[in-house]
Structures are given as C-alpha cells and as structure tokens.
Design a protein around this motif. Structure first.
Motif, mmCIF file in Angstrom:
data_model
loop_
_atom_site.group_PDB
_atom_site.id
_atom_site.type_symbol
_atom_site.label_atom_id
_atom_site.label_comp_id
_atom_site.label_asym_id
_atom_site.label_seq_id
_atom_site.Cartn_x
_atom_site.Cartn_y
_atom_site.Cartn_z
ATOM 1 N N GLY A 55 0.768 -1.237 0.000
ATOM 2 C CA GLY A 55 0.000 0.000 0.000
ATOM 3 C C GLY A 55 0.795 1.282 0.000
ATOM 4 N N GLU A 56 2.109 1.203 -0.187
ATOM 5 C CA GLU A 56 2.961 2.397 -0.179
ATOM 6 C C GLU A 56 3.625 2.598 -1.538
ATOM 7 O OE1 GLU A 56 3.627 4.513 2.728
ATOM 8 O OE2 GLU A 56 1.850 3.399 3.362
ATOM 9 N N ARG A 57 3.894 3.854 -1.859
ATOM 10 C CA ARG A 57 4.700 4.209 -3.021
ATOM 11 C C ARG A 57 5.882 4.997 -2.467
ATOM 12 N NH1 ARG A 57 5.203 4.728 -8.318
ATOM 13 N NH2 ARG A 57 5.769 6.689 -9.302
ATOM 14 N N SER A 58 7.097 4.534 -2.759
ATOM 15 C CA SER A 58 8.264 5.188 -2.175
ATOM 16 C C SER A 58 9.491 5.077 -3.061
ATOM 17 C CB SER A 58 8.564 4.598 -0.789
ATOM 18 O OG SER A 58 8.956 3.250 -0.900
ATOM 19 N N GLY A 59 10.461 5.903 -2.757
ATOM 20 C CA GLY A 59 11.750 5.884 -3.430
ATOM 21 C C GLY A 59 12.799 6.444 -2.483
ATOM 22 N N ILE A 60 14.067 6.189 -2.789
ATOM 23 C CA ILE A 60 15.158 6.598 -1.900
ATOM 24 C C ILE A 60 16.089 7.566 -2.618
ATOM 25 C CG2 ILE A 60 17.145 5.794 -0.558
ATOM 26 C CD1 ILE A 60 15.619 3.142 -0.182
ATOM 27 N N LEU A 61 16.444 8.642 -1.901
ATOM 28 C CA LEU A 61 17.340 9.675 -2.400
ATOM 29 C C LEU A 61 18.502 9.846 -1.432
ATOM 30 C CD1 LEU A 61 14.416 12.139 -2.970
ATOM 31 C CD2 LEU A 61 15.787 11.182 -4.831
ATOM 32 N N GLU A 62 19.618 10.338 -1.946
ATOM 33 C CA GLU A 62 20.759 10.645 -1.086
ATOM 34 C C GLU A 62 21.091 12.119 -1.244
ATOM 35 O OE1 GLU A 62 24.238 7.833 -0.389
ATOM 36 O OE2 GLU A 62 25.139 9.361 -1.688
ATOM 37 N N ASP A 63 21.284 12.811 -0.114
ATOM 38 C CA ASP A 63 21.638 14.226 -0.179
ATOM 39 C C ASP A 63 23.141 14.388 -0.311
ATOM 40 O OD1 ASP A 63 22.790 14.103 2.417
ATOM 41 O OD2 ASP A 63 20.973 14.870 3.379
#
Length: 151
Positions: A115-123
């Motif tokens: 039930g989730e929509r997500s992605g990962i980013l790096e600063d």
C-alpha cells in the motif's frame, strides 16, 4: 518486549517528537538550506552559527542537523549507515522537488503491494531519505506480513 512511553514534559527548546534523528553534516547551514529547499522542512531552532539546528518535518516530526566534531562524522564512501523515512502527501511531487535540488536517486519510485509508493534519495551529505506516500490501507497479512500488535 513492549516498551511503554509515559507522558513526558514538553520543552520549547526541544523537538516534541518521541524519536528525533540527529544527522551529522560537514556544513550545518548548507544542510539546513538544502533540507528546506529539497524537502520543505522548516528550521525551528538554531544553536550557534554552525553547531546545530532543529528542523520541523511535517506536523509531528523533527530532525536535528549537527556539525562534525569529536566522535561525530558525516557519512562517506557511498555506504548507507541509516535511512530516514518521511511520509508525504504527494510522493511524486516531493521526489521531483528533491531531485531538482540535486538529490541523487538511489531507488526510483516504486508502488508496493503493502500500500505504499516510495523511493530513496541521497543528499550531498551522504544521508539517505526514503520518501513515501500511503496509497491504501492494507493489513500486513494481505502481502505476507504478520500483525504482532496494532499501532
């Protein structure tokens, strides 16, 4: 083991959230500016010119940005030491905003069976952020998980 959290006093000098990550950056002011621009966080308290800053995250979250020093070091070498998950109302817009501010995409946005929509980013400081949006309420048993205790 069940951990019980009793009522705690509030303090206008400290974030009100139960858990507050403290993230180390080589340049606190640059990190605050980037987190405000990329994620829409809001600076709440500044401690010294470059020592620490408390940021508001949404309506009930907080992050502290701290300077490098003593035993505190910023992430390096592309190794993930932690991942901060932030719930947002529109993950596609939030992801695009952060990407536009220079965040490096680690994992593209994906819609998951739970039930989730997500992605990962790096600063730029090497901290990894998972932006996530709830698309539907879903019992863990629907996708193979097990409910141990309800929230």
């Amino acid at each position: 083991m069940v951990v019980s959290v009793s009522a705690v006093l509030t303090n206008r000098s400290a974030p009100p959230s139960t858990v507050t990550p403290v993230l180390v950056y080589p340049d606190v002011r640059a990190a605050v500016a980037w987190l405000e621009a990329a994620f829409g966080f809001g600076e709440r308290v500044r401690i010294g010119d470059s020592h620490r800053a408390q940021l508001r995250v949404g309506t009930d979250g907080a992050v502290v940005v701290a300077e490098v020093g003593r035993d505190r070091v910023a992430p390096s070498g592309g190794v993930a030491t932690h991942l901060i998950k932030v719930r947002v109302p529109d993950v596609d817009a939030a992801f695009a905003r952060a990407r536009g501010c220079g965040a490096r995409v680690v994992e593209e946005l994906t819609t998951y069976e739970y039930g989730e929509r997500s992605g990962i980013l790096e600063d730029a400081g090497g901290h990894r952020w998972e932006l996530t949006q709830t698309l539907r309420d879903c019992a863990p048993e629907e996708w193979g998980g097990t409910t141990i205790a309800p929230w």
